[in-house]
Design a protein around this motif. Structure first.
Motif, short mmCIF file in Angstrom:
data_model
loop_
_atom_site.label_atom_id
_atom_site.label_comp_id
_atom_site.label_asym_id
_atom_site.label_seq_id
_atom_site.Cartn_x
_atom_site.Cartn_y
_atom_site.Cartn_z
N GLU A 42 0.83 -1.21 0.00
CA GLU A 42 0.00 0.00 0.00
C GLU A 42 0.86 1.26 0.00
N ASP A 43 1.91 1.25 0.81
CA ASP A 43 2.80 2.41 0.86
C ASP A 43 3.58 2.56 -0.44
N ILE A 44 4.01 1.45 -1.02
CA ILE A 44 4.72 1.52 -2.30
C ILE A 44 3.83 2.17 -3.35
N LYS A 45 2.57 1.78 -3.41
CA LYS A 45 1.64 2.39 -4.37
C LYS A 45 1.49 3.88 -4.10
N ARG A 46 1.40 4.26 -2.85
CA ARG A 46 1.26 5.68 -2.50
C ARG A 46 2.51 6.46 -2.91
N TYR A 47 3.68 5.91 -2.64
CA TYR A 47 4.92 6.60 -3.00
C TYR A 47 5.05 6.72 -4.52
N TYR A 48 4.67 5.67 -5.23
CA TYR A 48 4.75 5.70 -6.69
C TYR A 48 3.83 6.78 -7.27
N PRO A 101 4.73 -0.43 -8.73
CA PRO A 101 3.91 -1.57 -8.28
C PRO A 101 3.77 -2.63 -9.36
N ASP A 102 3.52 -3.85 -8.92
CA ASP A 102 3.18 -4.96 -9.82
C ASP A 102 4.25 -5.24 -10.88
N TRP A 103 5.52 -4.96 -10.56
CA TRP A 103 6.57 -5.29 -11.52
C TRP A 103 6.76 -6.80 -11.58
N TRP A 111 16.07 -8.36 -10.08
CA TRP A 111 15.01 -7.68 -10.83
C TRP A 111 14.33 -6.70 -9.87
N PRO A 112 13.78 -5.60 -10.41
CA PRO A 112 13.28 -4.51 -9.57
C PRO A 112 11.89 -4.75 -9.00
N LYS A 113 11.75 -5.78 -8.20
CA LYS A 113 10.49 -6.09 -7.53
C LYS A 113 10.04 -4.90 -6.69
N ALA A 114 8.76 -4.59 -6.71
CA ALA A 114 8.24 -3.44 -5.97
C ALA A 114 8.59 -3.55 -4.49
N GLY A 115 9.19 -2.51 -3.94
CA GLY A 115 9.56 -2.48 -2.54
C GLY A 115 10.90 -3.10 -2.22
#
Length: 266
Positions: free
Chosen positions: A81-87, A183-185, A228-232
């Motif tokens: 949730e925070d990752i989505k907010r920061y993005y 997100p969702d990478w 690989w650039p996994k979200a978070g």
């Protein structure tokens, strides 16, 4: 505060591992001479005994022994949730187009799709500063591995834009911390970060005499690790390690928040 990497393995000015670098061999791969105060030399002159070429290296560039595998990755420090907010916050900001990761890329203008936002600090001198962005403060408080912040910024990559292999620092007390915010990478989206052996040019080899890849060391150039650039995902590494962000392979926009930092002296 999450401790992501053990900083105790690097001591500024520690040249004790030079004694294990093969200099007492009858066929020395290099000669080394200190410059300045013998008790606390500021620099070393490293001579390649095969070519007699001399390289001048800062003393703290030789600190910490074998640094080429000081690479850590951590998942789950920040919620989805925070990752989505920061993005979402980052995507509303004013991105600068045409960025670059090496001087060669700048000269050749090989930067389409490579975007950047400077957020604080300096890349030319060390300054004391505070993070101005509240959301970035939240992140730094969670991932700071116990270091002094030098600079922070956002990088963004669209499809087809690879960076160039480079290093972030020339001293044994600097680290880079990267957190991926898209997100969702998925693995098939590409955009991996690669870490290479520190023997890609002679200057790197002179600095890497405490590793297996110094002057007249292992000549094989290879990838040490890749993520690989996994979200978070948070990646922390010694700034002397050559690395590169490879091209995104989908229509997603890879956003990474980068912190350049220095070990706090004991």
């Amino acid at each position: 505060m999450t401790k992501i990497v053990d900083m105790t393995g690097v001591a500024e000015g520690d040249s004790s591992s030079l004694d294990r670098a093969g200099m007492v061999s009858s066929e020395k791969p290099f000669d080394i001479k200190s410059i300045g105060n013998p008790e606390e030399p500021s620099k070393f002159e490293v001579t390649d005994t095969k070519t007699n070429k001399v390289y001048t290296v800062n003393a703290n560039a030789l600190a910490g022994g074998d640094y080429h595998q000081i690479i850590k990755a951590s998942d789950g420090t920040i919620s989805d949730e925070d990752i989505k907010r920061y993005y979402d916050i980052a995507m509303k900001m004013d991105w600068q187009d045409g960025w670059y990761s090496t001087p060669e890329m700048k000269k050749e203008a090989k930067t389409p799709g490579y975007k950047h936002i400077h957020l604080g600090g300096s890349d030319t001198k060390e300054v004391d500063y505070e993070i101005e962005q509240d959301w970035v403060k939240e992140i730094w408080e969670k991932i700071n591995p116990g270091t002094k912040l030098l600079r922070h910024y956002l990088n963004g990559h669209y499809k087809g834009q690879s960076g160039g292999i480079h290093i972030d620092g020339w001293t044994g007390d600097q680290y880079t911390v990267i957190i991926y915010l898209t997100p969702d990478w998925r693995p098939e989206d590409g955009g991996t970060i690669e870490f290479w052996t520190p023997n890609l040019n002679d200057e790197m080899k002179a600095m890497a005499i405490n590793t297996p890849y110094g002057l007249n060391g292992n000549p094989n150039m290879n990838i040490v690790k890749s993520y690989w650039p996994k979200a978070g995902r948070v990646v922390v590494f010694d700034a002397r390690i050559p690395h590169v962000a490879r091209a995104v392979e989908s229509d997603k926009f890879r956003v990474s928040l980068v912190f350049k930092c220095r070990k706090i002296p004991n």
